[in-house]
Design an enzyme around this catalytic site. Structure first.
Site, PDB file in Angstrom:
ATOM      1  N   CYS A 111       0.768   8.684 -62.044  1.00 19.77           N
ATOM      2  CA  CYS A 111       0.898  10.087 -62.586  1.00 19.77           C
ATOM      3  C   CYS A 111      -0.278  10.670 -62.895  1.00 19.77           C
ATOM      4  O   CYS A 111      -1.100  10.011 -63.554  1.00 19.77           O
ATOM      5  CB  CYS A 111       1.926   9.864 -63.896  1.00 19.77           C
ATOM      6  N   HIS A 154      10.923  11.805 -61.088  1.00 21.61           N
ATOM      7  CA  HIS A 154       9.670  11.741 -61.870  1.00 21.61           C
ATOM      8  C   HIS A 154       9.441  13.097 -62.245  1.00 21.61           C
ATOM      9  O   HIS A 154       8.959  13.364 -63.552  1.00 21.61           O
ATOM     10  CB  HIS A 154       8.639  11.131 -60.840  1.00 21.61           C
ATOM     11  N   GLU A 155       9.415  14.144 -61.671  1.00 24.42           N
ATOM     12  CA  GLU A 155       9.175  15.434 -61.777  1.00 24.42           C
ATOM     13  C   GLU A 155       9.998  16.246 -62.808  1.00 24.42           C
ATOM     14  O   GLU A 155       9.476  16.778 -63.692  1.00 24.42           O
ATOM     15  CB  GLU A 155       8.875  16.415 -60.520  1.00 24.42           C
ATOM     16  N   HIS A 158       9.365  15.252 -66.154  1.00 24.71           N
ATOM     17  CA  HIS A 158       8.305  15.854 -66.735  1.00 24.71           C
ATOM     18  C   HIS A 158       8.835  17.053 -67.492  1.00 24.71           C
ATOM     19  O   HIS A 158       8.312  17.253 -68.688  1.00 24.71           O
ATOM     20  CB  HIS A 158       7.266  16.190 -65.806  1.00 24.71           C
TER      21      HIS A 158
HETATM   22  C1  LIG Z   1       0.772   2.172 -60.131  1.00 27.11           C
HETATM   23  N1  LIG Z   1       0.930   2.142 -58.568  1.00 27.11           N
HETATM   24  C2  LIG Z   1       0.890   3.208 -57.750  1.00 27.11           C
HETATM   25  O1  LIG Z   1       0.700   4.349 -58.345  1.00 27.11           O
HETATM   26  C3  LIG Z   1       1.177   3.179 -56.364  1.00 27.11           C
HETATM   27  C4  LIG Z   1       0.341   2.218 -55.406  1.00 27.11           C
HETATM   28  C5  LIG Z   1       0.340   1.987 -54.372  1.00 27.11           C
HETATM   29  C6  LIG Z   1       1.515   2.703 -53.614  1.00 27.11           C
HETATM   30  C7  LIG Z   1       2.303   3.588 -54.481  1.00 27.11           C
HETATM   31  C8  LIG Z   1       3.420   4.554 -53.730  1.00 27.11           C
HETATM   32  C9  LIG Z   1       2.231   3.826 -55.689  1.00 27.11           C
HETATM   33  N2  LIG Z   1       2.778   4.587 -56.473  1.00 27.11           N
HETATM   34  C10 LIG Z   1       2.837   6.204 -56.272  1.00 27.11           C
HETATM   35  N3  LIG Z   1       2.015   6.478 -55.375  1.00 27.11           N
HETATM   36  C11 LIG Z   1       2.112   7.921 -55.141  1.00 27.11           C
HETATM   37  N4  LIG Z   1       1.494   8.482 -54.172  1.00 27.11           N
HETATM   38  C12 LIG Z   1       0.865   7.516 -53.127  1.00 27.11           C
HETATM   39  C13 LIG Z   1      -0.278   8.053 -52.420  1.00 27.11           C
HETATM   40  N5  LIG Z   1      -0.328   9.459 -51.841  1.00 27.11           N
HETATM   41  C14 LIG Z   1      -1.179  10.187 -51.153  1.00 27.11           C
HETATM   42  C15 LIG Z   1      -2.335   9.501 -51.071  1.00 27.11           C
HETATM   43  C16 LIG Z   1      -3.266  10.125 -50.167  1.00 27.11           C
HETATM   44  C17 LIG Z   1      -2.954  11.101 -49.154  1.00 27.11           C
HETATM   45  C18 LIG Z   1      -1.523  11.565 -49.120  1.00 27.11           C
HETATM   46  C19 LIG Z   1      -0.786  10.777 -50.083  1.00 27.11           C
HETATM   47 CL1  LIG Z   1       1.099  11.642 -50.202  1.00 27.11          CL
HETATM   48  C20 LIG Z   1       0.124  10.195 -52.991  1.00 27.11           C
HETATM   49  C21 LIG Z   1       1.305   9.914 -53.834  1.00 27.11           C
HETATM   50  N6  LIG Z   1       2.726   8.862 -56.063  1.00 27.11           N
HETATM   51  C22 LIG Z   1       3.280   8.135 -56.938  1.00 27.11           C
HETATM   52  N7  LIG Z   1       4.187   8.999 -57.959  1.00 27.11           N
HETATM   53  C23 LIG Z   1       5.065   8.249 -58.484  1.00 27.11           C
HETATM   54  S1  LIG Z   1       6.527   9.646 -58.330  1.00 27.11           S
HETATM   55  C24 LIG Z   1       5.320  10.913 -58.237  1.00 27.11           C
HETATM   56  C25 LIG Z   1       4.238  10.493 -57.338  1.00 27.11           C
HETATM   57  C26 LIG Z   1       2.824  11.143 -57.901  1.00 27.11           C
HETATM   58  O2  LIG Z   1       2.640  12.046 -57.048  1.00 27.11           O
HETATM   59  N8  LIG Z   1       2.284  10.555 -58.643  1.00 27.11           N
HETATM   60  C27 LIG Z   1       0.704  11.173 -58.731  1.00 27.11           C
HETATM   61  N9  LIG Z   1       3.472   6.829 -57.112  1.00 27.11           N
HETATM   62 NI    NI Z   2       3.782  12.511 -63.038  1.00 25.67          NI
END
Ligand SMILES: CNC(=O)c1cccc(C)c1Nc1nc(N2CCN(c3ccccc3Cl)CC2)nc(N2CSC[C@H]2C(=O)NC)n1
Ligand code: NI
Length: 184
Positions: A111, A154-155, A158
């Site tokens: 997050c 998730h959103e 929030h």
């Molecule tokens: C602790 N382990 C981890 O975080 C985690 C660890 C590994 C994999 C995942 C899948 C994890 N988990 C997780 N990874 C994401 N991203 C993966 C990368 N990606 C992204 C990155 C770069 C370019 C384009 C993009 Cl698209 C962006 C989004 N996003 C979220 N969440 C939870 S729901 C809302 C969403 C969110 O936007 N968070 C900021 N979780």
């Molecule tokens: Ni968040």
């Protein structure tokens, strides 16, 4: 342009408030906020722009995370091939149906408002139906499953003062229902 300095971090009470419904037509400020929130997600997913401005990548951003306690969130969700599967501004979203079957991201959740890693399965519903209004106030329905469903839960959390780690079992963070969908 929204930067990481604009993102409110865990500990700020605004992240624990139930946000206020948005009224339509959106005033100029809230319309611009919606654009800026989507702009953040677009920028954060572009390696060059993200690197240049030190942006953490995200697929969702809710208004309370930039200090505005209103029921508005932006989602920009690509599939594993990088094709956008969901791009929307969710106003006044309500989850009207949710599957009994649980789901969780295999790697846990991150997050933008939580700087430290919190390991563990964030247990959510695999399928949901969302009623919401888009940026123009038009009433819409979304039926989602797996990754896009997890992101929207998730959103929407929030907007109701919840953070992802509220759903992690503190004693057994990697315990999960055997029937759960583990989303890669
Ligand atoms: C602790 N382990 C981890 O975080 C985690 C660890 C590994 C994999 C995942 C899948 C994890 N988990 C997780 N990874 C994401 N991203 C993966 C990368 N990606 C992204 C990155 C770069 C370019 C384009 C993009 Cl698209 C962006 C989004 N996003 C979220 N969440 C939870 S729901 C809302 C969403 C969110 O936007 N968070 C900021 N979780
Ligand atoms: Ni968040």
């Amino acid at each position: 342009m929204i930067l990481m300095k604009d993102i409110v971090r865990d500990g700020d009470p605004v992240l624990r408030k139930v946000a206020a419904p948005v009224a339509f037509p959106l005033n100029k400020e809230d319309h611009q906020l919606a654009k800026d929130m989507m702009g953040y997600l677009i920028n954060s997913q572009d390696p060059e722009i993200a690197q240049k401005h030190q942006l953490r990548a995200g697929v969702g951003l809710a208004a309370p995370q930039v200090g505005r306690s209103i029921k508005m969130a932006a989602v920009l969700v690509p599939d594993n091939d990088g094709n956008i599967v969901l791009q929307e501004i969710l106003c006044n979203p309500v989850i009207t149906r949710e599957s009994v079957r649980p789901a969780a991201l295999a790697e846990g959740e991150g997050c933008l408002s939580v700087d430290e890693d919190v390991p563990g399965y964030v247990v959510r519903h695999d399928r949901i139906t969302i009623r919401y209004q888009d940026i123009n106030g038009d009433k819409k329905i979304l039926r989602l499953k797996d990754y896009p469903a997890i992101v929207c839960q998730h959103e929407i959390d929030h907007l109701n003062g919840h953070l992802f780690y509220d759903h992690i079992d503190k004693k057994h963070p990697f315990n999960i229902d055997p029937d759960a969908v583990i989303v890669k």
